[in-house]
Every structure is written in structure tokens, then in C-alpha cells.
Design an enzyme around this catalytic site. Sequence first.
Site, mmCIF file in Angstrom:
data_model
loop_
_atom_site.group_PDB
_atom_site.id
_atom_site.type_symbol
_atom_site.label_atom_id
_atom_site.label_comp_id
_atom_site.label_asym_id
_atom_site.label_seq_id
_atom_site.Cartn_x
_atom_site.Cartn_y
_atom_site.Cartn_z
ATOM 1 N N ALA A 78 0.533 -1.278 -0.120
ATOM 2 C CA ALA A 78 0.222 -0.338 0.015
ATOM 3 C C ALA A 78 0.497 1.146 0.012
ATOM 4 O O ALA A 78 0.448 2.453 -0.489
ATOM 5 C CB ALA A 78 -1.106 -0.236 1.532
ATOM 6 N N SER A 99 4.641 0.931 -1.123
ATOM 7 C CA SER A 99 5.519 1.199 -1.671
ATOM 8 C C SER A 99 5.714 -0.015 -2.401
ATOM 9 O O SER A 99 4.980 -1.078 -2.026
ATOM 10 C CB SER A 99 6.938 1.154 -0.661
ATOM 11 O OG SER A 99 7.124 0.435 0.017
ATOM 12 N N ASP A 116 -1.018 -10.690 -1.136
ATOM 13 C CA ASP A 116 -0.174 -11.044 -1.102
ATOM 14 C C ASP A 116 0.502 -12.149 0.470
ATOM 15 O O ASP A 116 1.909 -12.380 0.575
ATOM 16 C CB ASP A 116 1.137 -9.478 -0.745
ATOM 17 C CG ASP A 116 -0.043 -8.400 -0.139
ATOM 18 O OD1 ASP A 116 -1.008 -9.219 0.637
ATOM 19 O OD2 ASP A 116 0.129 -7.122 0.496
#
Length: 495
Positions: A35, A37, A261
Amino acid sequence: MKAGNGAGNARAARPWGEEGREHMERYYLAVDIGASSGKMVLGWMEGDTLCTQEVWRFPNGAKNTNGRRCWDTDALFREICAGLRRCAEIGKIPSSMGVDTWGVDFVLLDAKGNRLGDAVAYRDSRTAGMDKILRTQISEEELYARTGIQKQIFNTIYQLMAVKTQEPELLEQAEHLLMIPDYLHYLLTGNMAAEYTNASTTQLLDAKTRTWDFELIDRLGLPRRIFSEPKQPGFVLGSLRPELQTELGFDCRVVLPPTHDTGSAVLAVPAQEEDFLFLSSGTWSLIGMERREADCSETSRLANLTNEGGFGGTIRYLKNIMGLWMLQSIRAELGEEYDFARLSREAEAVGEFPARIDVDDPSFLAPQSMIEAVRAYCTRTGQAVPQSPGELASCVYHGLARRYQDAVRELETLTGKTCPRLYLVGGGSKDDYLNRLTARATGKEVWAGPSEGTAAGNLLAQMIADGVFTDAAQARAAVRRSFPITTVPGESIPS
């Protein structure tokens, strides 16, 4: 829409030995976007050790666009291309690559493959009240029994109801729905596919069949045509677009990792045992167990546990907790002189500040000021109000540790399994103070690392697809050999 080429999935997996040496100079590229990088990490094997090299890093963040909080997917794609050019510059051309991001967010495409509207972010307020509208179509009890996904007002199902309610013309024009990593894969290859682990976060997948629940989709008045058949991690989507190959001077395959992720992070958990607790610690804290089947019971729903898709047909039975987002936001407000190490030191110096905050309170999801949100919460609940940075951070640290404690108790009670240790992966694994608080609160021995667990898991999925490892167990053994893991002894759980 072009179909991905699955031929590469038939390649036989080989155990480590003489044949494995051919992979020593074979590179794989993980594009891991969070969110705040993104990073691009190369991976390759040297002997039986997995080596990694970060080749590109770039900022990310939701921005106000057309009155919404949105992701700049065009900028993300430009950064991915820049990272690919960097691979060429250093002479390490990946044989395959894959993208992972957060869950729930998506884009809609028309019949020509053009994006419709903006890539609205999950922290946008457009879903406010959508749960009430949804309840007129299906009860929360039945929705959980079908999908196994916990209610979160930003889930894809609520976002789609917002589109249907506020911008119905977009759904009328839409031919495809792609989650954010699926869309980035499409920009890379021209091929579309819905990857399973991220699709499971939509709250529109049947938890038992692992495919779209079209009866539910019909009931909600959503068009069936926008949902393509979910593909499992390891699916070979195809090669780079010809024009991209010309620009870069090379080609590589795009292989679907667990594009959510957390799915990639859990694949990199260095566990040896079959039953284990994991904590993926980043912007969100995801704490849970890996299971073979979903638990869609009412008891599980009331505990607010979720059943997300995992690698190899597994289920990640877990709880979503707010995570390091609160500390990230406080740090950003304090300015450059504060880094995470300083916040941690000052919080430890304060000890446990005499105010208890619920880190999952909705007021912390997307406040204008996190500092003021914490103070307002303490004022509203009649507690001492933190003033200094250390006091603010202390509230968050101890709030997180208490939520971890509660989640572990619930997971072990509902599964009937007791685990001696908690595997902690992700950026939060580098925070020694939080690790110690977690060990003390849960009573578990904490194994912390790898800190880049998501990128590592992304790489491992590609390598399993390419035959470097036979399965998740062998890949996890490589993680134990290859990355520094610190351990923190557990303590008795406080009464």
C-alpha cells in the site's frame, strides 16, 4: 481476451541434486507491491541456498482522484517496466516474473480491454452503507456459509455493490473484472486470468468448490461475464507483449504467484511442522493457520475469522488485524526525524501506557490524522490520552499484542490444535520490541523472518512451477537455510 498458455505447468518437478544445478544462473523476478511502496526482487539458487537481490523500489499510495481515493495503476506499470530495464542493465534477465499486491481492489475493463473508471482503493468511503443494501439480498450468516470470508466493509463484494448503486453504467459496459495484480499481468502480457488467492478475497468465491459462486452473483444482479475462471498459482500466463519485448530487449514468462501478498508471504513461512501459526506483519497483520478445508461455520463467523485461498489448494484460516498501518501513519505525521526504530525505542521507554485501544476500531481505517484518531478514541472511552510520540506508539504496540493474543486463543480453540511457536514474516519481523511483546502476549516462541517474506514466497511459487522445488515443504526448507531467522522465547500467557 487471450487465454494464458498453461503448457509450462506440465514441467516435472525435480528434487535437489545434480539436475538442480542448472538453475544456478536462472533468475526469477518477484514484483511485490504494498500500500505504501513496491519492490522488485530477483531470486536464484546458489547450491541449496536461495539468493535474492532487490533491483528496484518505488513509492505507492492512494491519491485523491475524481473525488475518490485511487491507485495510480499506470504509474505502477511504469515502475515495473523501469525495474525490468534495470534487470537488463545489470545483466540478470529473469526467466519468469510475477506480481503480488494487496487483496480486494479491482478494475473493470470494456470489450476492448480498456479500463473503465478509476482503480478505487479499499480505504475509500464509497462502500459506506453497502452492507445494509447487501443484507436485503443475502444475510451475513448465509454469505459467510457460502464464501467463508469475514465481513469487511471494503471487501470486493461491497465495492461492486457501490459501483452498481453509484455508477451502474460502468457495470453495464464492463466485460472483465481484474484484481489489481491480474490487471498488471494483463498490461505485461495482453492475457487475462483471475488468480485464485486474490479472487478468494472478493467474498464471491464458493469456499468449497474454489470457483465463482454464480448463484450468489446472479442474486446480487452482477454480470456473470466479468468473472473468468480462477487459475491456481503456478499457472503460466504467457510471454511479455511484443512491443514490451522490443522496448526491453528481452522476453520472460509471466507466472502467477499467489497474487494476494499474504498468500505469497505464507508460502515463505519457514515451518517444518504440518500445523503451525503464522503472522504476516505489514500494513495489515494477518494471523492464522494453514488448513486443507474452509471452516464456514457460524461459530467461525462470529469469531470474525476468514478463509482465504492459499498456495497448493490450501486455505489460510486467519484474522485480519489493522497492523503496522497505524504506526506508519503516526510516523508520517511526525516527520522525517522519526523512523520506526526511534518510535520503537520511545514506546519501549514508556512501557505500557494506561490506555487500551482496539486497533481494529473503524476510526483507524483511514483517518485524516492517526494521532488525533488515537487521542479521540482514548477521550471517547474515558481513558488517559497519550501526548508524546512514545505514548502514542505504546498504545498501538500493546494494542497489537493484545489482538494477537486474542486471535491465537480463538484459532487454537476453533481448530482444536495447539502450536508451540508463531512464525512471523514480513517487515514487522524486524521490530524486536513488537516481537518480544508478541511472545509475551501469546505465550508462543516467536520465529521472526524472513522480513521480505512476500517477495520470497512470490519467487518460490515461480520456482516450484519451474521444477526447482517439488512442493511447498521443500521450498520452506530452502527458506530456513537461506534467510536469517531470530527466535524469541515464549512466556506464560498473562491471566
